[in-house]
Design an enzyme around this catalytic site. Sequence first.
Site, PDB file in Angstrom:
ATOM      1  N   HIS A 191       0.836  -1.207   0.000  1.00  0.00           N
ATOM      2  CA  HIS A 191       0.000   0.000   0.000  1.00  0.00           C
ATOM      3  C   HIS A 191       0.873   1.260   0.000  1.00  0.00           C
ATOM      4  O   HIS A 191       0.707   2.146  -0.850  1.00  0.00           O
ATOM      5  CB  HIS A 191      -0.911  -0.015   1.231  1.00  0.00           C
ATOM      6  CG  HIS A 191      -1.731   1.227   1.405  1.00  0.00           C
ATOM      7  ND1 HIS A 191      -3.068   1.279   1.074  1.00  0.00           N
ATOM      8  CD2 HIS A 191      -1.412   2.468   1.860  1.00  0.00           C
ATOM      9  CE1 HIS A 191      -3.534   2.496   1.324  1.00  0.00           C
ATOM     10  NE2 HIS A 191      -2.547   3.230   1.799  1.00  0.00           N
ATOM     11  N   GLU A 192       1.785   1.337   0.955  1.00  0.00           N
ATOM     12  CA  GLU A 192       2.611   2.544   1.053  1.00  0.00           C
ATOM     13  C   GLU A 192       3.536   2.686  -0.158  1.00  0.00           C
ATOM     14  O   GLU A 192       3.814   3.801  -0.600  1.00  0.00           O
ATOM     15  CB  GLU A 192       3.413   2.524   2.354  1.00  0.00           C
ATOM     16  CG  GLU A 192       2.553   2.585   3.616  1.00  0.00           C
ATOM     17  CD  GLU A 192       1.649   3.808   3.679  1.00  0.00           C
ATOM     18  OE1 GLU A 192       1.991   4.840   3.060  1.00  0.00           O
ATOM     19  OE2 GLU A 192       0.605   3.746   4.343  1.00  0.00           O
ATOM     20  N   HIS A 197       3.037   6.340  -7.075  1.00  0.00           N
ATOM     21  CA  HIS A 197       2.240   7.458  -7.587  1.00  0.00           C
ATOM     22  C   HIS A 197       3.139   8.684  -7.780  1.00  0.00           C
ATOM     23  O   HIS A 197       3.049   9.394  -8.788  1.00  0.00           O
ATOM     24  CB  HIS A 197       1.105   7.757  -6.608  1.00  0.00           C
ATOM     25  CG  HIS A 197       0.011   8.592  -7.165  1.00  0.00           C
ATOM     26  ND1 HIS A 197      -1.040   9.045  -6.397  1.00  0.00           N
ATOM     27  CD2 HIS A 197      -0.217   9.090  -8.405  1.00  0.00           C
ATOM     28  CE1 HIS A 197      -1.861   9.757  -7.138  1.00  0.00           C
ATOM     29  NE2 HIS A 197      -1.385   9.801  -8.371  1.00  0.00           N
ATOM     30  N   HIS A 204       1.810   4.565  -2.838  1.00  0.00           N
ATOM     31  CA  HIS A 204       1.950   6.023  -2.750  1.00  0.00           C
ATOM     32  C   HIS A 204       3.267   6.469  -3.385  1.00  0.00           C
ATOM     33  O   HIS A 204       3.312   7.469  -4.118  1.00  0.00           O
ATOM     34  CB  HIS A 204       1.929   6.466  -1.282  1.00  0.00           C
ATOM     35  CG  HIS A 204       0.579   6.485  -0.641  1.00  0.00           C
ATOM     36  ND1 HIS A 204      -0.474   7.222  -1.148  1.00  0.00           N
ATOM     37  CD2 HIS A 204       0.110   5.879   0.477  1.00  0.00           C
ATOM     38  CE1 HIS A 204      -1.532   7.064  -0.369  1.00  0.00           C
ATOM     39  NE2 HIS A 204      -1.212   6.251   0.615  1.00  0.00           N
TER      40      HIS A 204
END
Length: 696
Positions: free
Chosen positions: A483-484, A490, A487
């Site tokens: 998940h991190e 992105h 980021h």
Amino acid sequence: MTTEIESIPLPDNQAAIDVINADWTGPYGGVPPWDKVDPDVFSSALEQAMATAQADIDQIADNKAMPTFENVILAMERSGAALDRASRLYGVHASNLSTPEMQAIQSEMSPKFSAFYDGITQNKKLFNKVKAVYENMDEEGLNPVQQRLVEDQYRSFVRQGANLSEDDKETLSTINSRLAELSTKFGQNVQNDEENYPTILNESDLDGLPDWLISSMANAAKGLGEEGKWAVTNTRSSMDPFLTYSTNRGLRETVWNKYYGRGDNGGEFDNNAIITEILQLRFQRAQLLGYESHAHWALETRMAKTPQNAIDLMEAVWPAAVARATEEVADMQAVADREGAEIEIAPWDYRFYAEKVRKEKYDLDFNLVKPYLQMEKLREGMFYAAKRLYNFDFEQVTDVPVFHEDVRVWKVTNGDDLVGLWYFDPYARKGKRSGAWMNAYRTQHRMDGQDIKVIVSNNSNFVKPAPGEPVLISWDDANTMFHEFGHALHGLNSNVTYPSQSGTSVARDYVEFPSQLNEHWLETPEVLNTYAVHYETGKPIPAELLAKMRKAATFNQGFSTVEYLGSALIDMKLHMAGGDPIDPDAFERETLAQLGMPPQIVMRHRTPHFGHIFSGGYSAGYYSYLWSDTLTADAAEAFEEAGSFYDEATAKSLYENIMSVGDTVDPADGFRAFRGRDVSIAPLMRKRGFPVPEEK
């Protein structure tokens, strides 16, 4: 209104201050000078950087030329570079290397930051220039990306009080300054309770705990000066497995109460009075700015647009989640009754008996999964998926300074082109805030013909192992790693012209979408078969164990959805409750009772330690994770429909419409371009194993 920054005489430690404010030098387009940063001079450095930034703003505001996109909007994009660099160094130190001295600097600087930024958005001359550019966009012939940048700047000024009277601006600044102080104090209080409420155990307290957890707890105790004992630290990553496996119900209750009581212990570090004041001030600010509530103000620029739209989504999911949680509790109670436990399932029992039910229903013991989940191998799996999706290669480098010996750095390239740097800081330590997160040290842009490279970091709180031992993590922690990293990806994929539109500079209820989507690559056979390998044998997770995991994929979704939605609904209702003083504990208790919250479950983040909304950027915004997961589930089905999570055409569309565009397009338009239609709630309900409602 303009904030006057007094002329500051050059101090004796000017050289140390210059290190913090100077352009970054060295390889990869320059790197943070961690080896030279002296945290003792942060206050002076930040004040000098503010003075320089203020001079930039004054020059724009005092320019006699006709306001244009170039001499106003782009000039603002260029302004304050030293302050941006200093603020990022300061923020990383505050989150990762906090000391009493650093906390004192935070308390000193937070109201100064507030006053400085108020001075910009409430500067009448500057706002009039932004307004003039906004009103003359058509005449200037700006393209859609430039128009969006102007619109965002104009709206930001208005939302921060640019149209208020001078008296109201003063009132607003006073409110903002006090909110900054309270927010800083809130976070420091939570950190105090995390660091000062460990549970120290003796050997007789270890019944039921797996070897990997016992080893981790021994290392944690050693770090606390309790060698020869075992420690449950007051963080989720330590609390969660202890509650799952410990057979000592009394100790489970003790650990549970310490964790869920953070910020709620009375005395100097209690957060209840702070919450009451924060909520009143946020309401007063919203009213001053012409909004019905803080929630209405906060959601105006997000995908949801209104609080009711966010509530509608949450309430569409809530009944199914509560119904599933009720079934889960019944299953647990049946196990406890059969074993003759003579108890009613309580919150500190939920994880323990959920694990028993998992074993009984699915013959799945996650203790058997953990030996296959090595942090370092999973990191390699993240790199593999990023290569397949975005053609990123990762090469560890040692020619850049780091802020702690645990931090490592990788160079990220796409073919022959440098993309940026990825810093990895995986281990817990005193002075580091809990949880896992991504930091952007430098964001991508191409303004003024530059080619600015990204620098991002991922930070976690795993217990550092003994030398030579692997770090074995839980399945939930593995998901969090992906998940991190989502980021970070992105940010690394950003391909924009202007700094304000780069990477993760998107709506709060959209920013979690790419990160939640990235969790899906953990579950792909390509990652699991190669990187989820046993730490002793090197063999992948057995097919029969994977089959059990997939069969149990929606297990305990009632609990996880209800604990999350409880927090999200309380957040929204707190920020729509008006301006009367609120007793946070009573409000939480009474509101959850009205919602029908199962008594065996508590909010994922109870109000007194709800850092997302009282010391972070998620006030009236914690719903964002569900909003983003609705997008995530729908996007994941696009890959499933294509036949593979590595389908090249779908990955290309994801990059072009989601990952690279930053804030250059409306996020709803970006999703629509990727999916070919508006988002549907049906994939979300399928993903969680809930009944799918008929769509209107």
